[in-house]
Design a protein around this motif. Structure first.
Motif, PDB file in Angstrom:
ATOM      1  N   ARG A  72       0.832  -1.195   0.000  1.00 50.30           N
ATOM      2  CA  ARG A  72       0.000   0.000   0.000  1.00 50.30           C
ATOM      3  C   ARG A  72       0.873   1.254   0.000  1.00 50.30           C
ATOM      4  N   LEU A  73       1.949   1.248   0.793  1.00 50.79           N
ATOM      5  CA  LEU A  73       2.866   2.385   0.784  1.00 50.79           C
ATOM      6  C   LEU A  73       3.499   2.554  -0.593  1.00 50.79           C
ATOM      7  N   GLN A  74       3.914   1.420  -1.184  1.00 51.01           N
ATOM      8  CA  GLN A  74       4.518   1.487  -2.518  1.00 51.01           C
ATOM      9  C   GLN A  74       3.499   1.909  -3.562  1.00 51.01           C
ATOM     10  N   TYR A  75       2.280   1.394  -3.438  1.00 50.15           N
ATOM     11  CA  TYR A  75       1.231   1.737  -4.399  1.00 50.15           C
ATOM     12  C   TYR A  75       0.918   3.227  -4.357  1.00 50.15           C
ATOM     13  N   ASP A  76       0.836   3.775  -3.152  1.00 50.98           N
ATOM     14  CA  ASP A  76       0.575   5.210  -3.028  1.00 50.98           C
ATOM     15  C   ASP A  76       1.702   6.019  -3.670  1.00 50.98           C
ATOM     16  N   GLU A  77       2.940   5.539  -3.499  1.00 46.77           N
ATOM     17  CA  GLU A  77       4.079   6.227  -4.115  1.00 46.77           C
ATOM     18  C   GLU A  77       4.012   6.106  -5.637  1.00 46.77           C
ATOM     19  N   TRP A  78       3.637   4.929  -6.126  1.00 48.06           N
ATOM     20  CA  TRP A  78       3.474   4.750  -7.571  1.00 48.06           C
ATOM     21  C   TRP A  78       2.399   5.682  -8.116  1.00 48.06           C
ATOM     22  N   GLN A  79       1.308   5.816  -7.384  1.00 47.12           N
ATOM     23  CA  GLN A  79       0.221   6.675  -7.836  1.00 47.12           C
ATOM     24  C   GLN A  79       0.676   8.124  -7.947  1.00 47.12           C
ATOM     25  N   GLN A  80       1.467   8.567  -6.983  1.00 51.00           N
ATOM     26  CA  GLN A  80       2.002   9.924  -7.038  1.00 51.00           C
ATOM     27  C   GLN A  80       2.937  10.094  -8.232  1.00 51.00           C
ATOM     28  N   THR A  81       3.785   9.086  -8.457  1.00 52.27           N
ATOM     29  CA  THR A  81       4.714   9.146  -9.582  1.00 52.27           C
ATOM     30  C   THR A  81       3.959   9.122 -10.910  1.00 52.27           C
ATOM     31  N   THR A  82       2.929   8.269 -10.994  1.00 51.85           N
ATOM     32  CA  THR A  82       2.138   8.181 -12.223  1.00 51.85           C
ATOM     33  C   THR A  82       1.428   9.497 -12.513  1.00 51.85           C
ATOM     34  N   ALA A  83       0.903  10.133 -11.476  1.00 53.12           N
ATOM     35  CA  ALA A  83       0.246  11.428 -11.660  1.00 53.12           C
ATOM     36  C   ALA A  83       1.242  12.473 -12.154  1.00 53.12           C
ATOM     37  N   MET A  84       2.460  12.416 -11.619  1.00 50.27           N
ATOM     38  CA  MET A  84       3.499  13.336 -12.068  1.00 50.27           C
ATOM     39  C   MET A  84       3.853  13.066 -13.537  1.00 50.27           C
ATOM     40  N   LEU A  85       3.989  11.792 -13.892  1.00 44.59           N
ATOM     41  CA  LEU A  85       4.285  11.417 -15.277  1.00 44.59           C
ATOM     42  C   LEU A  85       3.229  11.974 -16.222  1.00 44.59           C
ATOM     43  N   ARG A  86       1.981  11.718 -15.861  1.00 46.87           N
ATOM     44  CA  ARG A  86       0.881  12.130 -16.725  1.00 46.87           C
ATOM     45  C   ARG A  86       0.842  13.655 -16.882  1.00 46.87           C
ATOM     46  N   GLN A  87       0.995  14.359 -15.784  1.00 49.92           N
ATOM     47  CA  GLN A  87       0.936  15.820 -15.828  1.00 49.92           C
ATOM     48  C   GLN A  87       2.035  16.395 -16.705  1.00 49.92           C
ATOM     49  N   ILE A  88       3.241  15.837 -16.601  1.00 44.71           N
ATOM     50  CA  ILE A  88       4.377  16.388 -17.340  1.00 44.71           C
ATOM     51  C   ILE A  88       4.388  15.925 -18.792  1.00 44.71           C
ATOM     52  N   LEU A  89       4.285  14.612 -19.022  1.00 45.40           N
ATOM     53  CA  LEU A  89       4.444  14.089 -20.375  1.00 45.40           C
ATOM     54  C   LEU A  89       3.248  14.361 -21.271  1.00 45.40           C
ATOM     55  N   GLU A  90       2.070  14.603 -20.701  1.00 39.60           N
ATOM     56  CA  GLU A  90       0.891  14.875 -21.518  1.00 39.60           C
ATOM     57  C   GLU A  90       0.627  16.367 -21.683  1.00 39.60           C
ATOM     58  N   ASP A  91       1.551  17.179 -21.242  1.00 41.37           N
ATOM     59  CA  ASP A  91       1.409  18.635 -21.381  1.00 41.37           C
ATOM     60  C   ASP A  91       1.815  19.038 -22.794  1.00 41.37           C
ATOM     61  N   ASP A  92       0.869  18.988 -23.717  1.00 47.93           N
ATOM     62  CA  ASP A  92       1.187  19.269 -25.120  1.00 47.93           C
ATOM     63  C   ASP A  92       1.403  20.745 -25.401  1.00 47.93           C
ATOM     64  N   GLY A  93       1.352  21.576 -24.373  1.00 49.60           N
ATOM     65  CA  GLY A  93       1.689  22.982 -24.550  1.00 49.60           C
ATOM     66  C   GLY A  93       3.186  23.217 -24.577  1.00 49.60           C
ATOM     67  N   LYS A  94       3.962  22.168 -24.281  1.00 54.58           N
ATOM     68  CA  LYS A  94       5.422  22.270 -24.297  1.00 54.58           C
ATOM     69  C   LYS A  94       5.989  21.250 -25.283  1.00 54.58           C
ATOM     70  N   PRO A  95       7.138  21.545 -25.921  1.00 47.64           N
ATOM     71  CA  PRO A  95       7.766  20.597 -26.845  1.00 47.64           C
ATOM     72  C   PRO A  95       8.119  19.296 -26.113  1.00 47.64           C
ATOM     73  N   PRO A  96       8.110  18.157 -26.819  1.00 55.03           N
ATOM     74  CA  PRO A  96       8.387  16.865 -26.175  1.00 55.03           C
ATOM     75  C   PRO A  96       9.698  16.824 -25.390  1.00 55.03           C
ATOM     76  N   GLN A  97      10.773  17.353 -25.967  1.00 57.62           N
ATOM     77  CA  GLN A  97      12.052  17.274 -25.261  1.00 57.62           C
ATOM     78  C   GLN A  97      12.054  18.142 -24.007  1.00 57.62           C
ATOM     79  N   ALA A  98      11.321  19.239 -24.013  1.00 57.44           N
ATOM     80  CA  ALA A  98      11.205  20.065 -22.806  1.00 57.44           C
ATOM     81  C   ALA A  98      10.448  19.303 -21.726  1.00 57.44           C
ATOM     82  N   ARG A  99       9.443  18.551 -22.142  1.00 61.68           N
ATOM     83  CA  ARG A  99       8.702  17.729 -21.183  1.00 61.68           C
ATOM     84  C   ARG A  99       9.584  16.643 -20.588  1.00 61.68           C
TER      85      ARG A  99
END
Length: 220
Positions: A72-99
């Motif tokens: 559960r501790l690891q899962y919560d950490e994964w969820q935080q990391t996944t949310a960070m991934l999604r927020q950064i990598l799916e931000d199409d307002g910035k060029p891919p390499q900047a993301r």
């Protein structure tokens, strides 16, 4: 240290009332403290219950064993990391390499900020890493990386995208883990993150150039 695989890592039941939710939160907070101070080897449900100020029976109402708490501790950490991934990598307002650069910087920073907990969770990983729940959590992150790579390399076949994603994921995780095991200054964190981002961007550029040469061969 060799761990035995636990047959069950899912919580026994989900909290439905405010009091139950508070109890689970207290258990997880206590577990975080025990793991950070005692490490994975000395982590036990008895220590967690004592730290939380509850009976071992109350703990077992929600978590069948220590593997379930650690997962559960690891899962919560994964969820935080996944949310960070999604927020950064799916931000199409910035060029891919900047993301990608922003992702590397955020990941390395978080590895260093939470190094004690992440090292301990990594030590405990054999208890749950092969469980279906763990594989499902990992797959979610993999899909985000592959979607990003598909955007960057739209002409690449699926197997190439999967390989590129796995290379970045594995390298980022291994380097982040090793780098964060020693105390680091902010200057060191920034320098390492920039260097890793340079490598990943160069790798993606080289793959793009190789694909372009295959699609548009030079005219003799």
């Amino acid at each position: 240290m060799t761990y035995r695989q636990s047959p069950r890592i899912s919580s026994r039941k989900l909290p439905k009332q405010a009091r139950s939710t508070e109890l689970v939160a207290a258990i997880l907070q206590a577990a975080t403290q025990v793991l950070a101070t005692e490490g994975a080897q000395r982590f036990t449900t008895a220590r967690v219950a004592e730290k939380a100020g509850i009976s071992i029976g109350s703990l077992y109402q929600y978590f069948p064993n220590k593997a379930a708490i650690l997962f559960r501790l690891q899962y919560d950490e994964w969820q935080q990391t996944t949310a960070m991934l999604r927020q950064i990598l799916e931000d199409d307002g910035k060029p891919p390499q900047a993301r990608l650069r922003r992702l590397v910087q955020a990941f390395i920073q978080s590895e260093c900020d939470e190094s004690a907990m992440r090292v301990a969770l990594n030590d405990a990983a054999p208890l749950y890493r092969d469980a279906p729940e763990a594989q499902a959590a990992k797959s979610e992150g993999d899909e985000i990386y592959q979607a990003f790579m598909r955007e960057v390399l739209p002409d690449a076949p699926d197997e190439v995208l999967a390989q590129a994603s796995e290379l970045i994921i594995t390298t980022l995780g291994a380097v982040g883990h090793a780098f964060s095991e020693s105390p680091r200054t902010q200057q060191e964190i920034t320098a390492w993150a920039d260097a890793m981002a340079d490598m990943f961007c160069a790798y993606i550029d080289s793959m793009g150039n190789a694909l372009n040469s295959l699609i548009r061969p030079a005219t003799p």
